[in-house]
Design an enzyme around this catalytic site. Sequence first.
Site, PDB file in Angstrom:
ATOM      1  N   CYS A   9      26.652  36.725  22.038  1.00  0.00           N
ATOM      2  CA  CYS A   9      26.561  37.918  21.182  1.00  0.00           C
ATOM      3  C   CYS A   9      25.988  37.487  19.837  1.00  0.00           C
ATOM      4  CB  CYS A   9      27.919  38.618  21.059  1.00  0.00           C
ATOM      5  SG  CYS A   9      29.226  37.620  20.319  1.00  0.00           S
ATOM      6  N   CYS A  14      33.560  38.407  18.376  1.00  0.00           N
ATOM      7  CA  CYS A  14      34.103  39.660  18.932  1.00  0.00           C
ATOM      8  C   CYS A  14      33.847  39.792  20.435  1.00  0.00           C
ATOM      9  CB  CYS A  14      33.526  40.871  18.207  1.00  0.00           C
ATOM     10  SG  CYS A  14      33.972  40.970  16.458  1.00  0.00           S
ATOM     11  N   SER A  16      31.413  38.112  22.831  1.00  0.00           N
ATOM     12  CA  SER A  16      31.265  37.018  23.804  1.00  0.00           C
ATOM     13  C   SER A  16      32.552  36.203  24.019  1.00  0.00           C
ATOM     14  CB  SER A  16      30.066  36.125  23.473  1.00  0.00           C
ATOM     15  OG  SER A  16      30.180  35.528  22.208  1.00  0.00           O
ATOM     16  N   ASP A 117      28.348  46.445  19.363  1.00  0.00           N
ATOM     17  CA  ASP A 117      29.013  45.579  18.403  1.00  0.00           C
ATOM     18  C   ASP A 117      30.228  46.311  17.813  1.00  0.00           C
ATOM     19  OD1 ASP A 117      29.742  44.108  16.226  1.00  0.00           O
ATOM     20  OD2 ASP A 117      27.759  44.072  15.297  1.00  0.00           O
TER      21      ASP A 117
END
Length: 146
Positions: A9, A14, A16, A117
């Site tokens: 990511c 957050c 991955s 995200d």
Amino acid sequence: MEINILMVCLGNICRSPIAEGVLKSKLSSIHFRIDSAGTESFHVGKPPDYRSIKVASDHGIDISLQKARAFQVEDFNLFDKIYVMDRNNLKVIKQLAETSKQRDKVSLILENQEVPDPYLGDERDFKMVFGLLNKACDKIKFDLIN
Ligand code: 4NP
């Protein structure tokens, strides 16, 4: 034979880390080595975001000991498959690839969908991310085993 899988990511705090933890919970560590990394190095060395730790823990998965690291070009050689959370980071990773063999290892973790995200979001966003990643990892497992 061991199969090496990398989750990617942006910040590696957050999304991955959750992807790494969820896929590890589904596959045997004897046959699969699973890791994660970020395309940016803002958070290198830090544990996952507390909200990622919490949502994983709510599902019986401990990701608290992970440490963020940045993706390196060498990862193309170390991993067989590189799953990226969204199109922006997919583009960044593909641009780092030096050969078509390296580029072919890289794909979006959900074929036609991004894992958004959640960094500026709230607990609901993290729950939604967990759900998407759980679905994605079920499919990865199915494809690996079949
Ligand atoms: P991740 O989320 O890419 O899922 O780890 C983010 C973490 C940190 C930032 C952005 C996204 N940041 O801007 O610091």
